[in-house]
Design a protein around this motif. Sequence first.
Motif, PDB file in Angstrom:
ATOM      1  N   SER A   1       0.859  -1.189   0.000  1.00 38.24           N
ATOM      2  CA  SER A   1       0.000   0.000   0.000  1.00 38.24           C
ATOM      3  C   SER A   1       0.892   1.236   0.000  1.00 38.24           C
ATOM      4  N   GLU A   2       0.352   2.318  -0.479  1.00 37.31           N
ATOM      5  CA  GLU A   2       1.104   3.571  -0.515  1.00 37.31           C
ATOM      6  C   GLU A   2       1.463   4.022   0.902  1.00 37.31           C
ATOM      7  N   GLN A   3       0.553   3.806   1.847  1.00 35.49           N
ATOM      8  CA  GLN A   3       0.808   4.178   3.244  1.00 35.49           C
ATOM      9  C   GLN A   3       1.995   3.396   3.799  1.00 35.49           C
ATOM     10  N   ASP A   4       2.037   2.091   3.547  1.00 35.65           N
ATOM     11  CA  ASP A   4       3.158   1.272   4.007  1.00 35.65           C
ATOM     12  C   ASP A   4       4.460   1.722   3.353  1.00 35.65           C
ATOM     13  N   GLU A   5       4.398   1.976   2.057  1.00 34.48           N
ATOM     14  CA  GLU A   5       5.592   2.408   1.331  1.00 34.48           C
ATOM     15  C   GLU A   5       6.130   3.716   1.916  1.00 34.48           C
ATOM     16  N   ASP A   6       5.250   4.679   2.139  1.00 40.67           N
ATOM     17  CA  ASP A   6       5.677   5.960   2.714  1.00 40.67           C
ATOM     18  C   ASP A   6       6.273   5.770   4.098  1.00 40.67           C
ATOM     19  N   MET A   7       5.645   4.919   4.925  1.00 40.36           N
ATOM     20  CA  MET A   7       6.121   4.668   6.279  1.00 40.36           C
ATOM     21  C   MET A   7       7.507   4.024   6.255  1.00 40.36           C
ATOM     22  N   ILE A   8       7.675   3.016   5.419  1.00 36.65           N
ATOM     23  CA  ILE A   8       8.955   2.308   5.341  1.00 36.65           C
ATOM     24  C   ILE A   8      10.057   3.248   4.870  1.00 36.65           C
ATOM     25  N   LYS A   9       9.783   4.019   3.851  1.00 40.97           N
ATOM     26  CA  LYS A   9      10.796   4.939   3.321  1.00 40.97           C
ATOM     27  C   LYS A   9      11.123   6.036   4.326  1.00 40.97           C
ATOM     28  N   GLN A  10      10.151   6.478   5.103  1.00 42.48           N
ATOM     29  CA  GLN A  10      10.410   7.480   6.142  1.00 42.48           C
ATOM     30  C   GLN A  10      11.300   6.900   7.231  1.00 42.48           C
ATOM     31  N   ILE A  11      11.049   5.645   7.611  1.00 45.54           N
ATOM     32  CA  ILE A  11      11.895   4.978   8.607  1.00 45.54           C
ATOM     33  C   ILE A  11      13.330   4.909   8.096  1.00 45.54           C
ATOM     34  N   ILE A  12      13.486   4.522   6.841  1.00 43.13           N
ATOM     35  CA  ILE A  12      14.831   4.440   6.262  1.00 43.13           C
ATOM     36  C   ILE A  12      15.508   5.810   6.280  1.00 43.13           C
ATOM     37  N   LEU A  13      14.793   6.833   5.866  1.00 42.24           N
ATOM     38  CA  LEU A  13      15.359   8.194   5.853  1.00 42.24           C
ATOM     39  C   LEU A  13      15.762   8.657   7.245  1.00 42.24           C
ATOM     40  N   ASN A  14      14.968   8.291   8.256  1.00 40.53           N
ATOM     41  CA  ASN A  14      15.212   8.759   9.618  1.00 40.53           C
ATOM     42  C   ASN A  14      16.200   7.896  10.397  1.00 40.53           C
ATOM     43  N   THR A  15      16.648   6.802   9.803  1.00 41.23           N
ATOM     44  CA  THR A  15      17.567   5.919  10.526  1.00 41.23           C
ATOM     45  C   THR A  15      18.870   5.772   9.741  1.00 41.23           C
ATOM     46  N   THR A  16      19.077   4.634   9.140  1.00 44.72           N
ATOM     47  CA  THR A  16      20.365   4.346   8.499  1.00 44.72           C
ATOM     48  C   THR A  16      20.542   4.995   7.145  1.00 44.72           C
ATOM     49  N   GLY A  17      19.466   5.339   6.475  1.00 46.47           N
ATOM     50  CA  GLY A  17      19.547   5.941   5.152  1.00 46.47           C
ATOM     51  C   GLY A  17      19.492   4.893   4.053  1.00 46.47           C
ATOM     52  N   PHE A  18      19.149   5.347   2.848  1.00 50.65           N
ATOM     53  CA  PHE A  18      18.972   4.444   1.717  1.00 50.65           C
ATOM     54  C   PHE A  18      20.267   3.750   1.306  1.00 50.65           C
ATOM     55  N   ASP A  19      21.391   4.440   1.359  1.00 49.35           N
ATOM     56  CA  ASP A  19      22.650   3.821   0.934  1.00 49.35           C
ATOM     57  C   ASP A  19      22.994   2.609   1.800  1.00 49.35           C
ATOM     58  N   ALA A  20      22.826   2.734   3.108  1.00 53.33           N
ATOM     59  CA  ALA A  20      23.112   1.611   4.007  1.00 53.33           C
ATOM     60  C   ALA A  20      22.146   0.456   3.759  1.00 53.33           C
ATOM     61  N   VAL A  21      20.878   0.758   3.549  1.00 56.95           N
ATOM     62  CA  VAL A  21      19.897  -0.293   3.289  1.00 56.95           C
ATOM     63  C   VAL A  21      20.196  -0.960   1.947  1.00 56.95           C
ATOM     64  N   ASN A  22      20.540  -0.152   0.942  1.00 54.81           N
ATOM     65  CA  ASN A  22      20.891  -0.723  -0.358  1.00 54.81           C
ATOM     66  C   ASN A  22      22.068  -1.688  -0.233  1.00 54.81           C
ATOM     67  N   ARG A  23      23.101  -1.286   0.486  1.00 55.98           N
ATOM     68  CA  ARG A  23      24.263  -2.163   0.666  1.00 55.98           C
ATOM     69  C   ARG A  23      23.870  -3.456   1.372  1.00 55.98           C
ATOM     70  N   ALA A  24      23.073  -3.332   2.422  1.00 55.21           N
ATOM     71  CA  ALA A  24      22.660  -4.516   3.191  1.00 55.21           C
ATOM     72  C   ALA A  24      21.801  -5.448   2.336  1.00 55.21           C
ATOM     73  N   VAL A  25      20.876  -4.898   1.596  1.00 52.91           N
ATOM     74  CA  VAL A  25      19.995  -5.725   0.767  1.00 52.91           C
ATOM     75  C   VAL A  25      20.789  -6.377  -0.357  1.00 52.91           C
ATOM     76  N   ARG A  26      21.669  -5.616  -1.000  1.00 53.81           N
ATOM     77  CA  ARG A  26      22.490  -6.208  -2.076  1.00 53.81           C
ATOM     78  C   ARG A  26      23.335  -7.362  -1.540  1.00 53.81           C
ATOM     79  N   SER A  27      23.961  -7.152  -0.401  1.00 48.79           N
ATOM     80  CA  SER A  27      24.808  -8.185   0.183  1.00 48.79           C
ATOM     81  C   SER A  27      24.005  -9.434   0.506  1.00 48.79           C
ATOM     82  N   ARG A  28      22.864  -9.244   1.138  1.00 55.60           N
ATOM     83  CA  ARG A  28      22.024 -10.393   1.513  1.00 55.60           C
ATOM     84  C   ARG A  28      21.454 -11.080   0.281  1.00 55.60           C
ATOM     85  N   LEU A  29      21.098 -10.314  -0.725  1.00 57.85           N
ATOM     86  CA  LEU A  29      20.554 -10.887  -1.949  1.00 57.85           C
ATOM     87  C   LEU A  29      21.599 -11.767  -2.631  1.00 57.85           C
ATOM     88  N   ILE A  30      22.824 -11.298  -2.694  1.00 56.49           N
ATOM     89  CA  ILE A  30      23.910 -12.096  -3.280  1.00 56.49           C
ATOM     90  C   ILE A  30      24.094 -13.387  -2.490  1.00 56.49           C
TER      91      ILE A  30
END
Length: 100
Positions: free
Chosen positions: A64-93
């Motif tokens: 849902s758009e509400q969930d998407e906005d909430m999740i992205k706000q959490i990311i912005l207010n905590t570790t940031g997108f770059d850290a999440v991207n690195r973590a997700v890429r690493s785990r995906l590999i």
Amino acid sequence: SGGSGTYAGVARHHRVCIAQEIPMNIILPNTAETFFREAMEAGRIRVLTGAVDELNVRHARAGSEQDEDMIKQIILNTTGFDAVNRAVRSRLIDQLTVLF
């Protein structure tokens, strides 16, 4: 409200997983799993590494758009997108290596 407590819990969990490098599970949509499987079977490693390198949670969608906005706000207010991207890429590999 009860929802803000849930969001705070998600934010804490997100920071702890990334900061302490706790393994996380990634659930791929069927289309993505098919793409990765076909690329692996065809020996197209560069296609796979390119797809993983281009992964950006800024462009991720939620149920849902509400969930998407909430999740992205959490990311912005905590570790940031770059850290999440690195973590997700690493785990995906890691996960793709085990799966395929």
